[in-house]
Scaffold this motif. Sequence first.
Motif, PDB file in Angstrom:
ATOM      1  N   ALA A   1      44.803  70.281  24.242  1.00 30.12           N
ATOM      2  CA  ALA A   1      44.254  69.747  22.986  1.00 30.12           C
ATOM      3  C   ALA A   1      43.407  68.504  23.258  1.00 30.12           C
ATOM      4  O   ALA A   1      43.770  67.660  24.091  1.00 30.12           O
ATOM      5  N   LEU A   2      42.296  68.395  22.565  1.00 26.67           N
ATOM      6  CA  LEU A   2      41.361  67.293  22.802  1.00 26.67           C
ATOM      7  C   LEU A   2      41.961  65.944  22.432  1.00 26.67           C
ATOM      8  O   LEU A   2      41.544  64.911  22.962  1.00 26.67           O
ATOM      9  N   THR A   3      42.948  65.951  21.548  1.00 25.21           N
ATOM     10  CA  THR A   3      43.617  64.697  21.160  1.00 25.21           C
ATOM     11  C   THR A   3      44.460  64.125  22.289  1.00 25.21           C
ATOM     12  O   THR A   3      44.880  62.971  22.241  1.00 25.21           O
ATOM     13  N   GLU A   4      44.706  64.928  23.326  1.00 29.82           N
ATOM     14  CA  GLU A   4      45.519  64.482  24.463  1.00 29.82           C
ATOM     15  C   GLU A   4      44.721  63.657  25.480  1.00 29.82           C
ATOM     16  O   GLU A   4      45.284  63.059  26.379  1.00 29.82           O
ATOM     17  N   VAL A   5      43.385  63.659  25.333  1.00 29.50           N
ATOM     18  CA  VAL A   5      42.527  63.126  26.393  1.00 29.50           C
ATOM     19  C   VAL A   5      41.612  62.014  25.883  1.00 29.50           C
ATOM     20  O   VAL A   5      41.063  62.104  24.780  1.00 29.50           O
ATOM     21  N   ASN A   6      41.426  60.990  26.699  1.00 23.77           N
ATOM     22  CA  ASN A   6      40.452  59.933  26.439  1.00 23.77           C
ATOM     23  C   ASN A   6      39.129  60.361  27.082  1.00 23.77           C
ATOM     24  O   ASN A   6      39.014  60.388  28.312  1.00 23.77           O
ATOM     25  N   PHE A   7      38.144  60.687  26.282  1.00 23.03           N
ATOM     26  CA  PHE A   7      36.904  61.255  26.822  1.00 23.03           C
ATOM     27  C   PHE A   7      35.988  60.230  27.485  1.00 23.03           C
ATOM     28  O   PHE A   7      34.976  60.589  28.079  1.00 23.03           O
ATOM     29  N   LYS A   8      36.345  58.967  27.430  1.00 23.09           N
ATOM     30  CA  LYS A   8      35.597  57.964  28.195  1.00 23.09           C
ATOM     31  C   LYS A   8      35.947  58.058  29.670  1.00 23.09           C
ATOM     32  O   LYS A   8      35.157  57.711  30.544  1.00 23.09           O
ATOM     33  N   THR A   9      37.171  58.522  29.933  1.00 25.47           N
ATOM     34  CA  THR A   9      37.657  58.591  31.317  1.00 25.47           C
ATOM     35  C   THR A   9      38.140  59.984  31.708  1.00 25.47           C
ATOM     36  O   THR A   9      38.342  60.251  32.888  1.00 25.47           O
TER      37      THR A   9
ATOM     38  N   ARG B   1      33.810  74.211  20.067  1.00 25.94           N
ATOM     39  CA  ARG B   1      34.959  73.308  20.180  1.00 25.94           C
ATOM     40  C   ARG B   1      34.628  72.210  21.186  1.00 25.94           C
ATOM     41  O   ARG B   1      34.198  72.493  22.295  1.00 25.94           O
ATOM     42  N   GLY B   2      34.801  70.957  20.755  1.00 29.38           N
ATOM     43  CA  GLY B   2      34.584  69.817  21.642  1.00 29.38           C
ATOM     44  C   GLY B   2      33.282  69.076  21.444  1.00 29.38           C
ATOM     45  O   GLY B   2      32.973  68.166  22.210  1.00 29.38           O
ATOM     46  N   LYS B   3      32.503  69.453  20.416  1.00 27.96           N
ATOM     47  CA  LYS B   3      31.168  68.841  20.296  1.00 27.96           C
ATOM     48  C   LYS B   3      31.218  67.329  20.069  1.00 27.96           C
ATOM     49  O   LYS B   3      30.415  66.589  20.642  1.00 27.96           O
ATOM     50  N   ASN B   4      32.149  66.855  19.245  1.00 31.00           N
ATOM     51  CA  ASN B   4      32.212  65.417  18.973  1.00 31.00           C
ATOM     52  C   ASN B   4      32.603  64.620  20.208  1.00 31.00           C
ATOM     53  O   ASN B   4      32.065  63.546  20.479  1.00 31.00           O
ATOM     54  N   GLN B   5      33.534  65.162  20.964  1.00 29.90           N
ATOM     55  CA  GLN B   5      33.975  64.485  22.186  1.00 29.90           C
ATOM     56  C   GLN B   5      32.886  64.514  23.258  1.00 29.90           C
ATOM     57  O   GLN B   5      32.641  63.526  23.952  1.00 29.90           O
ATOM     58  N   LEU B   6      32.211  65.659  23.390  1.00 33.44           N
ATOM     59  CA  LEU B   6      31.174  65.789  24.417  1.00 33.44           C
ATOM     60  C   LEU B   6      29.950  64.918  24.112  1.00 33.44           C
ATOM     61  O   LEU B   6      29.292  64.439  25.034  1.00 33.44           O
ATOM     62  N   LYS B   7      29.676  64.736  22.833  1.00 33.47           N
ATOM     63  CA  LYS B   7      28.539  63.894  22.444  1.00 33.47           C
ATOM     64  C   LYS B   7      28.659  62.519  23.107  1.00 33.47           C
ATOM     65  O   LYS B   7      27.691  61.962  23.605  1.00 33.47           O
ATOM     66  N   LYS B   8      29.887  61.990  23.142  1.00 28.25           N
ATOM     67  CA  LYS B   8      30.129  60.692  23.782  1.00 28.25           C
ATOM     68  C   LYS B   8      30.099  60.838  25.303  1.00 28.25           C
ATOM     69  O   LYS B   8      29.546  59.997  26.015  1.00 28.25           O
ATOM     70  N   ALA B   9      30.688  61.922  25.787  1.00 32.60           N
ATOM     71  CA  ALA B   9      30.751  62.127  27.241  1.00 32.60           C
ATOM     72  C   ALA B   9      29.361  62.292  27.854  1.00 32.60           C
ATOM     73  O   ALA B   9      29.108  61.843  28.983  1.00 32.60           O
ATOM     74  N   PHE B  10      28.441  62.921  27.120  1.00 31.92           N
ATOM     75  CA  PHE B  10      27.088  63.142  27.634  1.00 31.92           C
ATOM     76  C   PHE B  10      26.349  61.830  27.896  1.00 31.92           C
ATOM     77  O   PHE B  10      25.366  61.811  28.643  1.00 31.92           O
ATOM     78  N   SER B  11      26.791  60.734  27.293  1.00 35.90           N
ATOM     79  CA  SER B  11      26.140  59.447  27.548  1.00 35.90           C
ATOM     80  C   SER B  11      26.387  58.997  28.992  1.00 35.90           C
ATOM     81  O   SER B  11      25.663  58.163  29.534  1.00 35.90           O
ATOM     82  N   GLN B  12      27.420  59.569  29.632  1.00 28.75           N
ATOM     83  CA  GLN B  12      27.709  59.230  31.031  1.00 28.75           C
ATOM     84  C   GLN B  12      27.069  60.202  32.008  1.00 28.75           C
ATOM     85  O   GLN B  12      26.710  59.830  33.132  1.00 28.75           O
ATOM     86  N   PHE B  13      26.945  61.475  31.598  1.00 30.36           N
ATOM     87  CA  PHE B  13      26.364  62.479  32.498  1.00 30.36           C
ATOM     88  C   PHE B  13      25.894  63.652  31.646  1.00 30.36           C
ATOM     89  O   PHE B  13      26.713  64.360  31.064  1.00 30.36           O
ATOM     90  N   ALA B  14      24.578  63.839  31.573  1.00 28.93           N
ATOM     91  CA  ALA B  14      24.022  64.897  30.717  1.00 28.93           C
ATOM     92  C   ALA B  14      23.054  65.768  31.518  1.00 28.93           C
ATOM     93  O   ALA B  14      23.093  65.789  32.753  1.00 28.93           O
TER      94      ALA B  14
END
Length: 402
Positions: A353-361, A67-80
């Motif tokens: 829920a992941l839809t509640e959060v902006n994963f850029k911030t 759960r969360g792979k699509n959102q984390l894929k973007k988040a990892f660009s900031q810190f991996a």
Amino acid sequence: MKVAVIGGGAAGFFSALSAKKHHPDAEVVLFEKSKKFLAKVKISGGGRCNVTHHCFDNKKLAEHYPRGKNQLKKAFSQFAVQDTLDWFGARGVETYTLPDNCIFPKSDSSQTIIDTFMNEALQLGVVLKPSCGVRQLEPLEDGTFKLTLDEGEKIFNKVIVTTGGSPKMSGLTWLQDLGLEIETPVPSLFTFNMPNNPIRELMGCVVEETIVKVEGTKLVGDGPLLVTHWGMSGPAVLKLSAWGARILADKDYKFAILVNWLNNPSEEQVRAQIKKAIQEAGNKRLNKFNPFPITNRIWNFLCEKIGFSEETKWVDLSKKSINRLFTVLTQDRYEVSGKTTFKEEFVTCGGVALTEVNFKTMASKRFPNLYFAGEVLDIDGITGGFNFQAAWTTGFIAGKLN
């Protein structure tokens, strides 16, 4: 600016350190309801702390999160992963990688990670508040938040929620009361109980490469399998429990698994292996000649399970006997009834829920000054350092307070 971080675990500490680093003039206060910070870090990885996983391709890294792979894929660009290693390395924490790609501190002690966080908090000036629970979080009209604490009420400009996974919905109602959508929590990363099954007598036996399926579903896990005194564990089982968290919860943890002891899905290849074994073994008895990459104890157990005696010779195997042997090697069936927490750790599927959060911030879409990080979100990874990496990543981003 006053910043409250609620929850003194991995994500909470990293969020607080990130917030103070990005905003040196802010007052950053880290609240923890228990007496000790980082309690889960302390016991993680058998007390060694599996800080991350040796995977530097963010797309591949994200594939390890049910759960969360699509959102984390973007988040990892900031810190991996490399950022994690650089962060710890810059603070004198050397690491090493095991053959299974799990990364640990060279000290083999989780205390090294805890000490690093504590020292960093001291140097940066993060205010640590143990034994101080947050009873209520109330958004005010001016965008600030009123926190009702054990020690009274306080107003904060920004709040980062990092309370971790909750095993029960009751632990998340305070967030639900804000109008946030919450995914019902269920356990993830657990082992399988097999009451009264004789295989439990083989506790301690490990087969390094297996494929395990949940009968009647598309759920599949692979990797090492460990026989325990209560049933089965090991990466193959833990992967299954993570990917199938909701499905297995719906089954009330009563289901059957099929074990492929040879990690080989090809019927043709397995039958060729059996044929070759018959040619090589000749008059040898089955219990004296084990041609497969499984322990002798498991091999003899399987032979006994399908009715072969200690006197059965390879050369005497009939077509029917060969079919039975093929089935037990590739589709060995076990009834599961119940689960056990993996070591002393627990991971949950569910949360905000992941839809509640902006994963850029990592900010709430409803409340601009409210942020989330770690397992309080509906994010969880398989075993191997992935849950910590998600904590570091989301904590770092949340701490930017963008």
